[in-house]
Design a protein around this motif. Structure first.
Motif, short mmCIF file in Angstrom:
data_model
loop_
_atom_site.label_atom_id
_atom_site.label_comp_id
_atom_site.label_asym_id
_atom_site.label_seq_id
_atom_site.Cartn_x
_atom_site.Cartn_y
_atom_site.Cartn_z
N SER A 104 0.69 -1.29 0.00
CA SER A 104 -0.16 -0.07 0.10
C SER A 104 0.99 1.48 -0.19
O SER A 104 1.82 1.31 0.45
N LYS A 106 -0.23 5.46 0.16
CA LYS A 106 -1.12 6.52 0.04
C LYS A 106 -0.71 7.77 0.90
O LYS A 106 0.26 7.41 1.77
N THR A 107 -1.58 8.75 0.73
CA THR A 107 -1.63 9.73 1.90
C THR A 107 -2.48 9.93 2.51
O THR A 107 -3.75 9.57 2.22
N VAL A 108 -2.48 10.34 3.97
CA VAL A 108 -3.55 10.33 4.99
C VAL A 108 -3.15 11.43 5.82
O VAL A 108 -2.15 12.10 5.95
N ARG A 109 -4.17 11.95 6.52
CA ARG A 109 -4.03 12.93 7.54
C ARG A 109 -3.36 12.31 8.68
O ARG A 109 -3.52 11.32 9.42
N ASP A 123 -3.72 18.05 10.97
CA ASP A 123 -4.18 17.97 9.65
C ASP A 123 -3.14 17.93 8.73
O ASP A 123 -3.37 18.01 7.58
N ILE A 125 -0.37 16.11 6.14
CA ILE A 125 -0.46 15.00 5.22
C ILE A 125 0.95 14.32 5.40
O ILE A 125 2.02 14.79 5.33
N TYR A 127 2.72 10.38 4.17
CA TYR A 127 2.64 9.25 3.23
C TYR A 127 2.67 8.09 4.20
O TYR A 127 3.25 8.23 5.35
N GLN A 128 1.58 7.07 3.84
CA GLN A 128 1.48 5.94 4.69
C GLN A 128 2.09 4.80 3.82
O GLN A 128 1.22 4.30 2.75
#
Length: 240
Positions: A104, A106-109, A123, A125, A127-128
């Motif tokens: 995986s 993706k980017t998340v807060r 808040d 961002i 990378y996960q």
């Protein structure tokens, strides 16, 4: 296979000693597959639980390894330097290959769970990244990494394929790394971890948590490695 039930020695210890002697004498070499536990129980005329306990103790001792769906095999303990395993600086990044399978990207807060360890706002961002570390086509560790997007704004999944994050930080972004702080713990494999790492559910796994900082003291990465214990004994060597 004879077990003397009149002896004061517990039955599982007698079974364990028999298996131990087969391995240490060289009669059973590395890679030898043991009979199924049910078959061993029948041959020893003991319960399945007795055999399982003997086998698990030899697994803990590093003489046997169990593979889900395949069986139990004689193994050999491999020593690994923890600092190398969690992918610290590699001076030869241009020529080395580091097999990883990206599960995986993706980017998340950041939220409350990541804002504190990464020293960012909730808040912001990040990378996960979830990857599987491979060795000889076998999974050896699950890697969860979290990196502030503001520090590496154009990071893409192809950048991380079969490479170490530290190599990417230095090669692509010219980041000067300073320190890595690592915490150690253990967990028991849940359904997902057991499936991905190909271990029995409930098997004990190592957990390494790594916090990386730069020369100017910024935390640029938090990673969590969930590592299989079979066939490996980890060490730290300190120069005195």
């Amino acid at each position: 296979m004879k077990i003397d039930k009149a002896l004061p020695v517990p039955l599982y210890q007698q079974v364990k000693q028999y298996l131990y002697d087969k391995i240490t004498s060289g009669e059973w070499t590395v890679g030898h597959q043991l009979p199924a536990e049910k078959e061993l129980a029948k041959q020893f005329d003991v319960s399945n639980i007795t055999v399982k306990r003997a086998v698990l103790e030899l697994v803990d001792d590093g003489l046997l390894r169990r593979q889900v769906g395949k069986g139990t095999f004689v193994t050999q303990i491999e020593e690994k330097d923890i600092t190398k395993f969690v992918s610290l600086k590699n001076e030869a990044w241009e020529t080395h290959h580091h097999p990883h399978k990206t599960l995986s990207f993706k980017t998340v807060r950041a939220g409350s769970k990541l804002s504190t360890p990464l020293h960012v706002e909730k808040d912001d961002i990040v990378y996960q990244i979830h990857r599987l570390k491979m060795q000889q086509n076998e999974p050896v560790a699950m890697e969860y990494s979290f990196i502030p997007q503001s520090l590496f704004p154009d990071l893409q999944q192809p950048d991380i394929e079969n490479d170490l994050l530290y190599n990417i930080f230095q090669r692509k972004y010219g980041v000067q790394l300073d320190k890595a702080k690592i915490y150690f713990s253990t967990i028991l494999a849940d359904d997902y971890e057991a499936d991905i790492l190909r271990v029995p559910k409930g098997e004990q796994l190592f957990v390494f948590e790594r916090f990386t900082s730069t020369k100017d003291k910024h935390i640029i990465e938090y990673s969590r490695f969930i590592v299989k214990q079979d066939q490996s004994k980890y060490f730290l060597e300190i120069q005195l």
